[in-house]
Design a protein around this motif. Sequence first.
Motif, PDB file in Angstrom:
ATOM      1  N   GLU A  22     -79.636  31.960  14.267  1.00 56.51           N
ATOM      2  CA  GLU A  22     -79.643  31.639  12.848  1.00 56.51           C
ATOM      3  C   GLU A  22     -80.041  32.896  12.104  1.00 56.51           C
ATOM      4  N   ILE A  23     -79.573  33.020  10.881  1.00 52.65           N
ATOM      5  CA  ILE A  23     -79.804  34.232  10.098  1.00 52.65           C
ATOM      6  C   ILE A  23     -80.693  33.928   8.911  1.00 52.65           C
ATOM      7  N   THR A  24     -81.656  34.809   8.674  1.00 51.86           N
ATOM      8  CA  THR A  24     -82.527  34.661   7.519  1.00 51.86           C
ATOM      9  C   THR A  24     -81.812  35.140   6.268  1.00 51.86           C
ATOM     10  N   ALA A  25     -81.827  34.341   5.210  1.00 44.65           N
ATOM     11  CA  ALA A  25     -81.213  34.748   3.947  1.00 44.65           C
ATOM     12  C   ALA A  25     -82.078  35.789   3.269  1.00 44.65           C
ATOM     13  N   SER A  26     -81.495  36.920   2.931  1.00 42.93           N
ATOM     14  CA  SER A  26     -82.235  38.005   2.314  1.00 42.93           C
ATOM     15  C   SER A  26     -82.404  37.746   0.825  1.00 42.93           C
ATOM     16  N   SER A  27     -83.376  38.413   0.243  1.00 45.22           N
ATOM     17  CA  SER A  27     -83.601  38.285  -1.197  1.00 45.22           C
ATOM     18  C   SER A  27     -82.818  39.324  -1.990  1.00 45.22           C
ATOM     19  N   SER A  28     -81.983  40.106  -1.292  1.00 37.88           N
ATOM     20  CA  SER A  28     -81.230  41.135  -2.003  1.00 37.88           C
ATOM     21  C   SER A  28     -80.148  40.504  -2.866  1.00 37.88           C
ATOM     22  N   PRO A  29     -79.762  41.142  -3.956  1.00 38.74           N
ATOM     23  CA  PRO A  29     -78.719  40.589  -4.821  1.00 38.74           C
ATOM     24  C   PRO A  29     -77.413  40.357  -4.081  1.00 38.74           C
ATOM     25  N   ALA A  30     -77.062  41.272  -3.175  1.00 34.27           N
ATOM     26  CA  ALA A  30     -75.788  41.116  -2.462  1.00 34.27           C
ATOM     27  C   ALA A  30     -75.778  39.854  -1.630  1.00 34.27           C
ATOM     28  N   ALA A  31     -76.921  39.548  -0.992  1.00 33.95           N
ATOM     29  CA  ALA A  31     -76.961  38.390  -0.108  1.00 33.95           C
ATOM     30  C   ALA A  31     -76.928  37.093  -0.875  1.00 33.95           C
ATOM     31  N   ASN A  32     -77.507  37.066  -2.071  1.00 34.77           N
ATOM     32  CA  ASN A  32     -77.581  35.829  -2.830  1.00 34.77           C
ATOM     33  C   ASN A  32     -76.444  35.664  -3.828  1.00 34.77           C
ATOM     34  N   SER A  33     -75.528  36.608  -3.859  1.00 36.17           N
ATOM     35  CA  SER A  33     -74.398  36.461  -4.763  1.00 36.17           C
ATOM     36  C   SER A  33     -73.481  35.366  -4.256  1.00 36.17           C
ATOM     37  N   PRO A  34     -72.817  34.642  -5.159  1.00 39.82           N
ATOM     38  CA  PRO A  34     -71.938  33.559  -4.715  1.00 39.82           C
ATOM     39  C   PRO A  34     -70.767  34.095  -3.919  1.00 39.82           C
ATOM     40  N   SER A  35     -70.241  33.263  -3.030  1.00 34.28           N
ATOM     41  CA  SER A  35     -69.081  33.667  -2.252  1.00 34.28           C
ATOM     42  C   SER A  35     -67.926  33.944  -3.195  1.00 34.28           C
ATOM     43  N   PRO A  36     -67.172  35.017  -2.953  1.00 33.99           N
ATOM     44  CA  PRO A  36     -66.063  35.341  -3.847  1.00 33.99           C
ATOM     45  C   PRO A  36     -64.991  34.279  -3.752  1.00 33.99           C
ATOM     46  N   ALA A  37     -64.360  34.016  -4.872  1.00 32.84           N
ATOM     47  CA  ALA A  37     -63.271  33.043  -4.884  1.00 32.84           C
ATOM     48  C   ALA A  37     -62.067  33.618  -4.147  1.00 32.84           C
ATOM     49  N   GLU A  38     -61.175  32.744  -3.740  1.00 33.07           N
ATOM     50  CA  GLU A  38     -59.964  33.191  -3.070  1.00 33.07           C
ATOM     51  C   GLU A  38     -59.187  34.099  -4.009  1.00 33.07           C
ATOM     52  N   PRO A  39     -58.851  35.317  -3.530  1.00 37.55           N
ATOM     53  CA  PRO A  39     -58.057  36.191  -4.396  1.00 37.55           C
ATOM     54  C   PRO A  39     -56.771  35.484  -4.812  1.00 37.55           C
ATOM     55  N   ALA A  40     -56.510  35.428  -6.108  1.00 38.90           N
ATOM     56  CA  ALA A  40     -55.357  34.684  -6.602  1.00 38.90           C
ATOM     57  C   ALA A  40     -54.058  35.233  -6.044  1.00 38.90           C
ATOM     58  N   THR A  41     -53.920  36.543  -6.059  1.00 31.74           N
ATOM     59  CA  THR A  41     -52.708  37.161  -5.569  1.00 31.74           C
ATOM     60  C   THR A  41     -53.073  38.405  -4.776  1.00 31.74           C
ATOM     61  N   LEU A  42     -52.558  38.473  -3.565  1.00 31.73           N
ATOM     62  CA  LEU A  42     -52.753  39.651  -2.740  1.00 31.73           C
ATOM     63  C   LEU A  42     -51.394  40.114  -2.237  1.00 31.73           C
ATOM     64  N   PRO A  43     -51.195  41.430  -2.154  1.00 27.25           N
ATOM     65  CA  PRO A  43     -49.945  41.896  -1.545  1.00 27.25           C
ATOM     66  C   PRO A  43     -49.885  41.460  -0.089  1.00 27.25           C
ATOM     67  N   LYS A  44     -48.697  41.215   0.405  1.00 23.63           N
ATOM     68  CA  LYS A  44     -48.522  40.771   1.777  1.00 23.63           C
ATOM     69  C   LYS A  44     -48.186  41.957   2.677  1.00 23.63           C
ATOM     70  N   VAL A  45     -48.722  41.908   3.905  1.00 25.24           N
ATOM     71  CA  VAL A  45     -48.401  42.945   4.879  1.00 25.24           C
ATOM     72  C   VAL A  45     -46.904  42.924   5.134  1.00 25.24           C
ATOM     73  N   GLN A  46     -46.270  44.077   5.051  1.00 25.68           N
ATOM     74  CA  GLN A  46     -44.819  44.154   5.210  1.00 25.68           C
ATOM     75  C   GLN A  46     -44.430  44.224   6.694  1.00 25.68           C
ATOM     76  N   ASN A  47     -43.202  43.871   6.985  1.00 26.88           N
ATOM     77  CA  ASN A  47     -42.608  43.992   8.317  1.00 26.88           C
ATOM     78  C   ASN A  47     -43.265  43.097   9.358  1.00 26.88           C
ATOM     79  N   LEU A  48     -43.735  41.942   8.933  1.00 26.02           N
ATOM     80  CA  LEU A  48     -44.242  40.955   9.874  1.00 26.02           C
ATOM     81  C   LEU A  48     -43.183  39.875  10.034  1.00 26.02           C
ATOM     82  N   GLY A  49     -42.667  39.730  11.233  1.00 27.30           N
ATOM     83  CA  GLY A  49     -41.678  38.705  11.507  1.00 27.30           C
ATOM     84  C   GLY A  49     -42.316  37.539  12.235  1.00 27.30           C
ATOM     85  N   CYS A  50     -41.512  36.555  12.590  1.00 28.20           N
ATOM     86  CA  CYS A  50     -42.026  35.386  13.292  1.00 28.20           C
ATOM     87  C   CYS A  50     -40.979  34.883  14.264  1.00 28.20           C
TER      88      CYS A  50
END
Length: 369
Positions: A22-50
């Motif tokens: 288990e991990i102790t939650a730090s009191s630093s601002p970075a640790a207590n900042s809210p989780s970032p929201a899902e990036p609305a739009t991100l570029p996609k990695v090119q040349n990935l096939g399936c």
Amino acid sequence: MLGLLMASGCSTSEGENAESPEITASSSPAANSPSPAEPATLPKVQNLGCQEVTGLPPGEQIKAATADYVVTTSLKDTRVVVRDTESKRTLLTYDAPARLRLQDVYLRPPSLVVTSYDEVEDAAPEMVVIDLDTGDERVVTGGARKPWTGVSSVGEDYLTYGSHGLDGGYCLTKVDLSTLQTQDVGCVPPRNGIHQVRQSPFGLAYTRFDDTRPASCGSARVAEVSGRDAVDVAGPAPCNVWESVALADGGAAWGEVPKARQIELANYYVRQGAGEPELLADGLTGSLTWCGDSVWFVQSYGRRMLRWSSETGLEEAFRDPKNHEVSALSSPICSGDSLAVLVLSGVAGSRTRQSFTSPSCLGRRAKQQ
């Protein structure tokens, strides 16, 4: 379904060699900042096939795959089967010794590394390196540093495992895959442990944690591949680190757990060289992986995998191409020149649990010219 991607030049692996703390939650601002929201739009990695991969026997669990090999284990975790990816022809099999169960399987062509353990006795695991071309099996004895835990990471040239120190503390040992010669990486004091070991061309990263109660403190460290003393990674909030990957010029990528009661969720950061930490996105702990020339991780809601590199920044690498109503991605699996991700998918409200033995998908990322 099971999704598998190909990324050129993968040479590293991830793994654990201690119980997850288990991990102790730090009191630093970075640790207590809210989780970032899902990036609305991100570029996609090119040349990935399936490419759909079907025809595997029911009841087998896929552990790794490349353009040449698919590795599965039996439902009872007693047999490993390596097949040709295209024809599904069996190339070799490995049966765990009597009374032992398979623990981990790592595919690093031309080698396959298998760890087995005794479910009854508290005995050292058995680690075997198998030559995919000849089928020859070599047992890792560990020399002076006897194995304490199974394999914690496998790269292009060496594997690591947990061993006992002279004072009873926990140590990390590396084994050359070609010669099986061992070398100490480093030890931690008694009542401390090591987990989330990651290899990259820039170093061997791991998380050191203590037995502080009610929750332990985790810090990221990087040991040089040459075996020099480990150094702490600069940038992470104190005590919150779950995993990290060494980058060029002393940089690093890492995941911080902001809430001690939700250790499955992390915020992922990157620091290039001596620069400032950059918040990338939220993600699932344990999913941070180096493969090819990039860092990969799965976002917290488990629906897509992201990729970061110094050249392209953050990109969307993969999401369930079938767009199932319910799906979740596993941690990425780097095998040789391939990056695999397991896709557990189904239909909302269904009582049927699909395993990772359903049809799989293979994609190749074109090598840069």
